[in-house]
Design an enzyme around this catalytic site. Sequence first.
Site, PDB file in Angstrom:
ATOM      1  N   LYS A 136       0.833  -1.210   0.000  1.00  0.00           N
ATOM      2  CA  LYS A 136       0.000   0.000   0.000  1.00  0.00           C
ATOM      3  C   LYS A 136       0.867   1.259   0.000  1.00  0.00           C
ATOM      4  CE  LYS A 136      -4.339  -0.827  -0.334  1.00  0.00           C
ATOM      5  NZ  LYS A 136      -5.176  -0.128  -1.323  1.00  0.00           N
ATOM      6  N   LYS A 216      -2.358 -11.046  -9.433  1.00  0.00           N
ATOM      7  CA  LYS A 216      -3.626 -11.404  -8.800  1.00  0.00           C
ATOM      8  C   LYS A 216      -4.726 -10.487  -9.339  1.00  0.00           C
ATOM      9  CE  LYS A 216      -4.596  -9.486  -4.981  1.00  0.00           C
ATOM     10  NZ  LYS A 216      -5.181  -8.938  -3.756  1.00  0.00           N
ATOM     11  N   LYS A 219      -9.026  -4.974  -8.304  1.00  0.00           N
ATOM     12  CA  LYS A 219      -9.543  -3.728  -8.861  1.00  0.00           C
ATOM     13  C   LYS A 219      -8.426  -2.692  -8.983  1.00  0.00           C
ATOM     14  CE  LYS A 219     -12.823  -0.065  -8.373  1.00  0.00           C
ATOM     15  NZ  LYS A 219     -13.986   0.519  -7.781  1.00  0.00           N
TER      16      LYS A 219
END
Length: 347
Positions: A136, A216, A219
């Site tokens: 992140k 993977k 979104k």
Amino acid sequence: MTSPTSNPTSEPAANASPATVASGAPARTFSGIQPSGIVHLGNDLGAIRNYVRLQDEYEAIYCIVDYHALTSTHDGDVLRTRTREMAAGLLALGLDPDRCTLFVQSHRPEHTELAWLLMTVTPVSWLERTPTYKEKVAQQPDDVNHGLLTYPVLQAADIVIYKATNVPVGKDQAAHLELSREITRAFNRRYGDTFPEAQAVFTEAPVVLGTDGVRKMSKSVGNTIDILAEPDLIRRQVMSMVTDTLRIRRTDPGRPEVCNVCQLHRFFGDDYLEIQDGERTARTGCVDTKKLLADRIIRHYAPARERYLELMAHPAEIEGILETGADRLRPMAQATMDEVRAKMGLR
Ligand code: AMP
Ligand code: TRP
């Protein structure tokens, strides 16, 4: 025949059978999902199928984690809309409010109080080394907010507040689940046996790759197949999938074991071995195999899409289900908080 272990979409599940609880407490399922707005194929094959299955095996609680989403989504209207869309998506895919409890995290604010209490047993170093935190930070370098660091503590609170034992998730959540267990142990060590250690429960497809065939499905990467979207979009997404990159000409033999399209066929028909054989012998081309996959995905999810659109046309119905869910959980959440506050010296 393809070895299942070489299949990127069907790594064997680490523990397909849910945990039993040493203390004899009833087994309980809990999982959380971010209100990302869309439900993609990875969500369904990797987690939601197990949510649906487990509603008939255990008491099951499913949560749309809007507090967690605030670490990346900062527009209130967007968050509200996505929360409703996720609720409609889950209900359309088979969550049944008579067989499970579906609610929104922020409707049970005890989660955040418990998260604070759990933070006091959680070393900062555990959070800093979490792989998803590092990802992140790389993804949103201008928004490294504190919520990103403490994200797994709130996740642990979600699970333990209901003393859940089984947590259906995709493989990308394995590190978070392990951290939840460490936090649980740290709490139990300091304050006495209070929470069971929850086990992750994986499906046959714990890691679904995206349309790029490499990362993977997610979104944030933009490589999804949006299973409840209009058929044209699903078709475009499937037709954009990367297949076996070494199969250049139509006549080249394919390698179904590394082709994401071939691998996904196993979830949409009993004839996937034949389909794989067609690719291996170049009897069929990648385009044919993709067209067939698109047709099958569209057909498979058509009834769910219909339910989804119907629900989205009746937002009050969705709100009612979510409110009832949160109300039903109040006694359980409050009982855990009473117990925890007493043990920690807050009462
Ligand atoms: P998220 O959308 O990240 O909140 O994920 C919701 C659930 O779907 C979690 O249990 C994830 O582990 C699971 N999930 C998300 N993406 C994938 C994927 N590509 N393959 C398998 N499971 C996934
Ligand atoms: N972190 C999970 C995800 O991104 C969502 C989540 C929040 C969750 N709380 C949870 C999953 C509790 C399982 C249990 O997908």
